[in-house]
Write a protein that holds these residues in place. Sequence first.
Motif, short mmCIF file in Angstrom:
data_model
loop_
_atom_site.label_atom_id
_atom_site.label_comp_id
_atom_site.label_asym_id
_atom_site.label_seq_id
_atom_site.Cartn_x
_atom_site.Cartn_y
_atom_site.Cartn_z
N ASN A 65 0.80 -1.23 0.00
CA ASN A 65 0.00 0.00 0.00
C ASN A 65 0.83 1.27 0.00
N ARG A 66 2.02 1.21 -0.61
CA ARG A 66 2.80 2.44 -0.74
C ARG A 66 3.18 2.66 -2.19
N ALA A 67 3.15 3.91 -2.60
CA ALA A 67 3.57 4.22 -3.96
C ALA A 67 5.03 3.82 -4.12
N SER A 68 5.37 3.26 -5.25
CA SER A 68 6.73 2.77 -5.46
C SER A 68 7.21 3.19 -6.83
N GLN A 69 8.51 3.39 -6.92
CA GLN A 69 9.11 3.70 -8.21
C GLN A 69 9.87 2.50 -8.75
N ASP A 70 9.56 1.32 -8.23
CA ASP A 70 10.32 0.14 -8.62
C ASP A 70 9.53 -0.74 -9.57
N TYR A 71 9.35 -2.03 -9.27
CA TYR A 71 8.94 -2.97 -10.30
C TYR A 71 7.76 -3.83 -9.84
N ALA A 72 7.06 -4.39 -10.83
CA ALA A 72 5.95 -5.30 -10.57
C ALA A 72 6.11 -6.52 -11.47
N LEU A 73 5.76 -7.69 -10.93
CA LEU A 73 5.79 -8.94 -11.70
C LEU A 73 4.35 -9.41 -11.86
N ARG A 74 3.91 -9.56 -13.08
CA ARG A 74 2.56 -9.99 -13.40
C ARG A 74 2.63 -11.18 -14.35
N GLY A 75 1.50 -11.83 -14.52
CA GLY A 75 1.49 -12.95 -15.45
C GLY A 75 0.13 -13.58 -15.59
N ASP A 76 0.05 -14.51 -16.53
CA ASP A 76 -1.18 -15.25 -16.81
C ASP A 76 -0.84 -16.72 -16.96
N ALA A 77 -1.80 -17.57 -16.64
CA ALA A 77 -1.64 -19.00 -16.80
C ALA A 77 -2.88 -19.56 -17.48
N TYR A 78 -2.67 -20.54 -18.34
CA TYR A 78 -3.80 -21.18 -19.01
C TYR A 78 -3.41 -22.60 -19.39
N VAL A 79 -4.41 -23.42 -19.60
CA VAL A 79 -4.20 -24.81 -19.98
C VAL A 79 -4.59 -24.98 -21.43
N SER A 80 -3.70 -25.64 -22.18
CA SER A 80 -3.97 -25.93 -23.58
C SER A 80 -3.59 -27.38 -23.83
N GLY A 81 -4.59 -28.21 -24.08
CA GLY A 81 -4.34 -29.62 -24.26
C GLY A 81 -3.88 -30.24 -22.96
N ASP A 82 -2.75 -30.92 -23.02
CA ASP A 82 -2.23 -31.57 -21.82
C ASP A 82 -1.08 -30.81 -21.21
N ARG A 83 -0.95 -29.51 -21.53
CA ARG A 83 0.14 -28.73 -20.99
C ARG A 83 -0.37 -27.44 -20.36
N VAL A 84 0.39 -26.98 -19.37
CA VAL A 84 0.11 -25.71 -18.71
C VAL A 84 1.06 -24.67 -19.28
N HIS A 85 0.54 -23.51 -19.60
CA HIS A 85 1.35 -22.42 -20.15
C HIS A 85 1.27 -21.22 -19.20
N ALA A 86 2.39 -20.56 -19.02
CA ALA A 86 2.43 -19.36 -18.18
C ALA A 86 3.27 -18.30 -18.89
N VAL A 87 2.82 -17.07 -18.79
CA VAL A 87 3.54 -15.93 -19.36
C VAL A 87 3.76 -14.93 -18.23
N LEU A 88 5.02 -14.60 -17.97
CA LEU A 88 5.37 -13.64 -16.92
C LEU A 88 5.97 -12.40 -17.56
N ARG A 89 5.75 -11.26 -16.92
CA ARG A 89 6.34 -10.02 -17.43
C ARG A 89 6.71 -9.11 -16.26
N LEU A 90 7.79 -8.39 -16.45
CA LEU A 90 8.22 -7.38 -15.48
C LEU A 90 7.87 -6.00 -16.00
N GLU A 91 7.36 -5.16 -15.09
CA GLU A 91 6.95 -3.81 -15.46
C GLU A 91 7.57 -2.81 -14.51
N GLU A 92 7.80 -1.60 -15.00
CA GLU A 92 8.15 -0.48 -14.14
C GLU A 92 6.85 0.10 -13.59
#
Length: 955
Positions: free
Chosen positions: A606-633
């Motif tokens: 809960n504090r304003a920051s000038q640093d970084y955030a890590l976000r991502g998404d996960a989904y299932v396709s067929g018999d595999r799990v896929h995840a995409v991660l990204r770093l943001e300012e």
Amino acid sequence: MAPREGSGAYHFDAFCLDPARGALLGPDGAELRLRPKPFALLQHLLDNPGRLLGRDELMETLWPGVVVTDDSLTQCISDLRRAFGDRAAHVLRTIPKRGYVLTAEVRQDAAPRPDIRRKAVPGAEPEQDIVAQRQALVAVHRFEAPDGNQAAILLADTLVTDMMAFFARLEGLRILPARDGMAAEGYRVRGEVRAAGTDLRVTLRLEDAASEAVLWAERLDRPRDEPRGLPEPALLALAAHLEQQVERHSLSLARRKPVAERSARELCLVGREHHQRGTEADTLVAKEMFALAIAADPDYATAYAWQAYTVHRSITHGWGSPGGQAARDESLRLARKAVQLQPDSPLCLSRLAFSLVLHQQWEGAVDAARAALSSAVPAFASARNTCCEVLAAAGHPEEAVVVAQETISLDPLCPPTTQGILGRALLMSGKVENALSPLRWCASRLPDYAATYDSLLVAAVESGRVAEALAARREFSRIKPGWVPRNHTGYWFFRRDEDVERFVAAYRRASELAGAADKQSMTSSAASPQAEQDQVPTPPKPAAPPPPPEGARSLADLRRDTLVMHPLQAAPDDASAARTASTLTLGLMAELVRYEDLCVVGEAYNRASQDYALRGDAYVSGDRVHAVLRLEEVATGAAFWAQRLDWPLAQPGGLPAESAALLATAVNLQVGRRSLRRARQKPMEQLTARELTLLGREVYNRSTPADTRASRDLFVRAAAVDPGYAPARAWHVFAISRPTVQGWPDGEDGEGLHEAVRLARLAVELEPDSPLGLAALSLCLALREQWGEAVASARLALRTDQVADDAVRMTGGSILAAAGFPEEAEVGLRQMIAWDPHCPPVVHAVLGRALLLRGQPEEALAELRLCAARLPDYELCLRTMVVAAIEAGDIEEARKALREVARLRPGWVNGTDPIFWFMRKLEDRDRHQQAFEMAVRLEATARAGGLLDACTSTS
């Protein structure tokens, strides 16, 4: 459980929100778990039923004055819908692009009248406040089982019960079961259990409740077929780490407060830190802190116990007043008061035991020491060390050895005095050779701790090490000039006459050896005036570390990059992806928190920051799990790095732990590189200590003399900006030491090396479990040819809870290879290259040297070529390449590398600088020197047109 009458509870649809308990109850009366922000959001909706609440209004209500993204509110709404289950559509409605409406009918119980108070005994409330301040509040949350495995669910429930029961025995912590909606104070323990092949993997973490920053994390694997829960030794180790991390963070907060605003507990934490430095000035500061703590809370047992310890030092070290019998009586009074206030405290009982030793009440002292070690309250380093001293002095050294070894096993980063106490116990039990190693380790870390040199002198005399005995005698005399060896004063408190006689005999022998050495020195001086110049100067006494500045909150916050860890998102109807997203989020956070340059916080930060955030998404396709991660300012919202990964859906435990560790390494590297890029764009006067250190490290990695000098200036500037920033001190050590390691003309063996040792010790003191500080110390010890202590420190740097970075692994690899453990060095260096294929090219040179020392010259050449191609002026790589090429039979490459060495070091004669090869074993030095001489002769022969030239050096 239904809400009590007059609780102000909200009843809506089939649910009930009870603010007094901080609980949401479902249709069956069971508690539904909500995090604090979703709980606050629901209460605001219930206060405004039927009214359209816009997103801006809700975000301002939940995060007043803080800039957050829409995703945070969306996640809170999702949490509420998940809690409501099938009834979500009947309770909450989304108005697209406008906001949300609570559609259920709401009935609220009568709230308690604010003017009605329970009548209290006068003075009761302030007393309760004081008692609460004696311990840090730790809320233990129910552990999650994200994959729904029944064995994991069972273990999760058992773990919380066991930990609550065990942690409640800790002296410095107040353990409570966590409830949603609890006030944001103290600390939180969270965790999860998930299946991992044939094991169950437990991951737990400690968070600061106020900032939600993750302070510490631990991961354990338990076989599924073993009994439920954790064995007591594992619980004891967890308890030790938990209390240590809470106290370290509490100390950090206490340092920033003015003395007048510190609680009794905070005063004791600051006083204990000074006391453990082992100097007279720090002991006197500690004594003042403990006196203030007693004045603030006259019933605080811990303050009396530690104050008894400072009074002990007026006898054992001659520091402060009172002295003599008055000090003995005062220490016993304080210790008895402490035990009276807290009869089962190991700390208080241990202080009583030592006070009884000072009064030569041996049976009572041994009983008190054993009671401290067998108390239901766990005993940690401070209490255990004192009990060891008491048992050894009272004639039970074998028992003391066991206790000291258990202490080190429980906490490898315990105070250096533990090693010194172990060494004395081993010495007194007749294991002289075994005593030397821990005594040397303690002396290398605490050069002004006289008790260690006292025992080291005896061990060296009895093992026939004359030079070491004389060195120990000189150091002891420097610290305690004029001390007369006798029992029950200073450093000897022996019950058995044979122990006294043994130590007196060793001192007498050391004096005889010193007299003989002085006569020989005088004779040599008369014969050779040059001898005086050849004497090794006595190392100067290290300066006391600068006290951390008051009000240094901003400096401390700028020492690390803040990384906000957002939960990975998954489609609402994709249960497999949601489970995977939760598991990966928690596993990745557990890995990231181990990096000393990162402050990892949850999305509710809960504090304003000038640093970084890590976000991502996960989904299932067929018999595999896929995840995409990204770093943001956070400041710009710009993404600067992304990573895709996938794995089989049926894989037990989700993403393997090794892959999560590699992913965390990649994230940390990208954050560091982004911070470096940001630092390059700022004026020098606006740079923080961390940014100056990042710039200095970049320059240092270029590995030339000019760049090394430039990096040194940047590290000095960083330490001036923030005197408490340990990495600046550690990197300064590397910059000071490099000329000596490389054999550069400006290398210093005297004052420069002494300064490096001082800075390394300061770095370790500021951050005891920092791999970087420990690596810097190991380098200094190796340069002083204290190889045993150097190897121990290097290994410790590589196995702390924090992840070792490039500099640590390179230094550790160099030390281990040079000390005779090239196989061990190779393993660590190859793992480093696997984790970061773009690591500094110097790593390949260090690996090449380790391979060469292993007897694999061709493999060594391959690594050395990689470094030479990137760093053509890195002389140490080229020197090693000469030897490797000779041993591999590649004469042309040996000559080429030799010419490059001559270009960089014209006029250098092989072997004129003994530190040049930087190796412990004589056979390794001889091997390198002979290969180098062969290369020189071959080059001279080639220059002479094939005729063998007698010259054995380049010019």
